[in-house]
Design a protein around this motif. Structure first.
Motif, PDB file in Angstrom:
ATOM      1  N   MET A   1     110.954  70.910  41.692  1.00  0.00           N
ATOM      2  CA  MET A   1     112.135  71.650  41.287  1.00  0.00           C
ATOM      3  C   MET A   1     113.102  70.746  40.550  1.00  0.00           C
ATOM      4  SD  MET A   1     113.661  74.449  41.187  1.00  0.00           S
ATOM      5  CE  MET A   1     115.257  75.149  41.032  1.00  0.00           C
ATOM      6  N   ALA A   2     113.307  69.534  41.050  1.00  0.00           N
ATOM      7  CA  ALA A   2     114.247  68.629  40.405  1.00  0.00           C
ATOM      8  C   ALA A   2     113.761  68.246  39.020  1.00  0.00           C
ATOM      9  CB  ALA A   2     114.449  67.387  41.257  1.00  0.00           C
ATOM     10  N   VAL A   7     114.182  68.819  33.074  1.00  0.00           N
ATOM     11  CA  VAL A   7     113.568  69.122  31.785  1.00  0.00           C
ATOM     12  C   VAL A   7     114.326  70.246  31.097  1.00  0.00           C
ATOM     13  CG1 VAL A   7     111.482  69.999  30.674  1.00  0.00           C
ATOM     14  CG2 VAL A   7     111.301  68.280  32.461  1.00  0.00           C
ATOM     15  N   VAL A   8     114.708  71.259  31.852  1.00  0.00           N
ATOM     16  CA  VAL A   8     115.462  72.368  31.275  1.00  0.00           C
ATOM     17  C   VAL A   8     116.798  71.871  30.739  1.00  0.00           C
ATOM     18  CG1 VAL A   8     116.680  74.514  31.829  1.00  0.00           C
ATOM     19  CG2 VAL A   8     114.349  74.163  32.640  1.00  0.00           C
ATOM     20  N   LEU A   9     117.473  71.028  31.494  1.00  0.00           N
ATOM     21  CA  LEU A   9     118.753  70.485  31.056  1.00  0.00           C
ATOM     22  C   LEU A   9     118.573  69.626  29.809  1.00  0.00           C
ATOM     23  CD1 LEU A   9     121.776  70.174  31.643  1.00  0.00           C
ATOM     24  CD2 LEU A   9     121.193  68.221  33.079  1.00  0.00           C
ATOM     25  N   ALA A  45     101.479  79.637  32.264  1.00  0.00           N
ATOM     26  CA  ALA A  45     102.630  78.965  32.865  1.00  0.00           C
ATOM     27  C   ALA A  45     102.208  77.984  33.961  1.00  0.00           C
ATOM     28  CB  ALA A  45     103.615  79.988  33.411  1.00  0.00           C
ATOM     29  N   ASP A  46     101.249  78.370  34.796  1.00  0.00           N
ATOM     30  CA  ASP A  46     100.796  77.485  35.871  1.00  0.00           C
ATOM     31  C   ASP A  46     100.122  76.232  35.319  1.00  0.00           C
ATOM     32  OD1 ASP A  46     101.752  79.165  37.848  1.00  0.00           O
ATOM     33  OD2 ASP A  46      99.852  80.250  38.012  1.00  0.00           O
ATOM     34  N   ASP A  47      99.314  76.407  34.274  1.00  0.00           N
ATOM     35  CA  ASP A  47      98.647  75.255  33.664  1.00  0.00           C
ATOM     36  C   ASP A  47      99.658  74.306  33.020  1.00  0.00           C
ATOM     37  OD1 ASP A  47      96.145  76.224  34.383  1.00  0.00           O
ATOM     38  OD2 ASP A  47      95.932  77.359  32.512  1.00  0.00           O
ATOM     39  N   ILE A  48     100.632  74.869  32.351  1.00  0.00           N
ATOM     40  CA  ILE A  48     101.670  74.043  31.720  1.00  0.00           C
ATOM     41  C   ILE A  48     102.462  73.298  32.787  1.00  0.00           C
ATOM     42  CG2 ILE A  48     103.800  74.124  30.358  1.00  0.00           C
ATOM     43  CD1 ILE A  48     102.525  76.542  28.872  1.00  0.00           C
ATOM     44  N   GLN A  49     102.793  73.984  33.880  1.00  0.00           N
ATOM     45  CA  GLN A  49     103.547  73.349  34.959  1.00  0.00           C
ATOM     46  C   GLN A  49     102.752  72.215  35.602  1.00  0.00           C
ATOM     47  OE1 GLN A  49     106.771  74.131  35.767  1.00  0.00           O
ATOM     48  NE2 GLN A  49     106.695  72.320  37.047  1.00  0.00           N
ATOM     49  N   ARG A  50     101.462  72.444  35.828  1.00  0.00           N
ATOM     50  CA  ARG A  50     100.617  71.379  36.393  1.00  0.00           C
ATOM     51  C   ARG A  50     100.537  70.185  35.456  1.00  0.00           C
ATOM     52  NH1 ARG A  50      97.550  75.643  38.681  1.00  0.00           N
ATOM     53  NH2 ARG A  50      96.267  75.827  36.827  1.00  0.00           N
ATOM     54  N   PHE A  51     100.393  70.437  34.156  1.00  0.00           N
ATOM     55  CA  PHE A  51     100.342  69.353  33.179  1.00  0.00           C
ATOM     56  C   PHE A  51     101.641  68.551  33.188  1.00  0.00           C
ATOM     57  CE2 PHE A  51     101.511  67.981  28.863  1.00  0.00           C
ATOM     58  CZ  PHE A  51     100.572  66.978  28.696  1.00  0.00           C
ATOM     59  N   LEU A  52     102.772  69.247  33.188  1.00  0.00           N
ATOM     60  CA  LEU A  52     104.063  68.546  33.187  1.00  0.00           C
ATOM     61  C   LEU A  52     104.271  67.768  34.482  1.00  0.00           C
ATOM     62  CD1 LEU A  52     106.355  71.197  31.494  1.00  0.00           C
ATOM     63  CD2 LEU A  52     105.459  69.085  30.509  1.00  0.00           C
ATOM     64  N   ASN A  53     103.831  68.332  35.603  1.00  0.00           N
ATOM     65  CA  ASN A  53     103.949  67.614  36.876  1.00  0.00           C
ATOM     66  C   ASN A  53     103.085  66.356  36.881  1.00  0.00           C
ATOM     67  OD1 ASN A  53     105.767  69.405  37.971  1.00  0.00           O
ATOM     68  ND2 ASN A  53     104.213  70.592  39.047  1.00  0.00           N
ATOM     69  N   SER A  54     101.858  66.457  36.371  1.00  0.00           N
ATOM     70  CA  SER A  54     100.992  65.273  36.340  1.00  0.00           C
ATOM     71  C   SER A  54     101.538  64.230  35.365  1.00  0.00           C
ATOM     72  CB  SER A  54      99.564  65.649  35.982  1.00  0.00           C
ATOM     73  OG  SER A  54      99.479  66.118  34.662  1.00  0.00           O
ATOM     74  N   ALA A  56     104.746  63.776  34.692  1.00  0.00           N
ATOM     75  CA  ALA A  56     105.890  63.173  35.369  1.00  0.00           C
ATOM     76  C   ALA A  56     105.438  62.185  36.446  1.00  0.00           C
ATOM     77  CB  ALA A  56     106.768  64.256  35.993  1.00  0.00           C
ATOM     78  N   GLU A  57     104.388  62.534  37.186  1.00  0.00           N
ATOM     79  CA  GLU A  57     103.867  61.617  38.205  1.00  0.00           C
ATOM     80  C   GLU A  57     103.314  60.347  37.577  1.00  0.00           C
ATOM     81  OE1 GLU A  57     101.046  63.714  40.585  1.00  0.00           O
ATOM     82  OE2 GLU A  57     102.539  65.119  41.339  1.00  0.00           O
ATOM     83  N   THR A  58     102.653  60.490  36.441  1.00  0.00           N
ATOM     84  CA  THR A  58     102.125  59.327  35.732  1.00  0.00           C
ATOM     85  C   THR A  58     103.253  58.420  35.270  1.00  0.00           C
ATOM     86  OG1 THR A  58     100.226  60.609  34.986  1.00  0.00           O
ATOM     87  CG2 THR A  58     100.718  58.581  33.787  1.00  0.00           C
ATOM     88  N   ILE A  59     104.285  59.014  34.714  1.00  0.00           N
ATOM     89  CA  ILE A  59     105.435  58.220  34.258  1.00  0.00           C
ATOM     90  C   ILE A  59     106.115  57.519  35.440  1.00  0.00           C
ATOM     91  CG2 ILE A  59     107.739  58.379  33.224  1.00  0.00           C
ATOM     92  CD1 ILE A  59     106.566  60.567  31.388  1.00  0.00           C
ATOM     93  N   ASN A  60     106.250  58.240  36.552  1.00  0.00           N
ATOM     94  CA  ASN A  60     106.892  57.660  37.731  1.00  0.00           C
ATOM     95  C   ASN A  60     106.053  56.522  38.345  1.00  0.00           C
ATOM     96  OD1 ASN A  60     109.197  59.191  37.685  1.00  0.00           O
ATOM     97  ND2 ASN A  60     108.323  60.817  38.943  1.00  0.00           N
ATOM     98  N   SER A  61     104.740  56.571  38.173  1.00  0.00           N
ATOM     99  CA  SER A  61     103.886  55.566  38.789  1.00  0.00           C
ATOM    100  C   SER A  61     103.793  54.285  37.951  1.00  0.00           C
ATOM    101  CB  SER A  61     102.483  56.118  39.030  1.00  0.00           C
ATOM    102  OG  SER A  61     101.833  56.351  37.815  1.00  0.00           O
ATOM    103  N   ILE A  62     104.240  54.325  36.723  1.00  0.00           N
ATOM    104  CA  ILE A  62     104.206  53.140  35.863  1.00  0.00           C
ATOM    105  C   ILE A  62     105.279  52.164  36.330  1.00  0.00           C
ATOM    106  CG2 ILE A  62     104.561  52.239  33.542  1.00  0.00           C
ATOM    107  CD1 ILE A  62     103.529  54.909  32.476  1.00  0.00           C
ATOM    108  N   GLN A  63     104.852  50.942  36.581  1.00  0.00           N
ATOM    109  CA  GLN A  63     105.801  49.919  37.019  1.00  0.00           C
ATOM    110  C   GLN A  63     106.012  48.931  35.881  1.00  0.00           C
ATOM    111  OE1 GLN A  63     104.499  48.148  40.638  1.00  0.00           O
ATOM    112  NE2 GLN A  63     104.384  50.096  41.715  1.00  0.00           N
ATOM    113  N   PHE A  64     107.270  48.674  35.617  1.00  0.00           N
ATOM    114  CA  PHE A  64     107.606  47.777  34.510  1.00  0.00           C
ATOM    115  C   PHE A  64     107.882  46.392  35.007  1.00  0.00           C
ATOM    116  CE2 PHE A  64     108.727  51.980  32.964  1.00  0.00           C
ATOM    117  CZ  PHE A  64     108.054  51.981  31.764  1.00  0.00           C
TER     118      PHE A  64
END
Length: 64
Positions: A1-2, A7-9, A45-54, A56-64
């Motif tokens: 949800m967050a 993304v909407v904002l 819509a469900d496929d797009i949401q799953r893609f965006l969630n994955s 976001a998870e990929t981006i969050n898992s990248i460590q700099f």
């Protein structure tokens, strides 16, 4: 949800900047918003949401 709210904002801010900058006029902006609204009610819509969630998870898992 967050993530969805963020993304909407973000997309809303980008849309406002494009309208105010003259890159996109009001009519095409309304069409883009309506397209997104109606796309959200389709079966994709469900496929797009799953893609965006994955994504976001990929981006969050990248460590700099």
């Amino acid at each position: 949800m967050a993530i969805s709210l963020s993304v909407v904002l973000l997309l809303g801010i980008v849309l406002v900047v494009l309208i105010r900058g003259g890159s996109i006029k009001g009519g095409p902006a309304v069409v883009a918003v309506l397209f997104g609204f109606f796309l959200a009610s389709t079966g994709m819509a469900d496929d797009i949401q799953r893609f965006l969630n994955s994504l976001a998870e990929t981006i969050n898992s990248i460590q700099f």
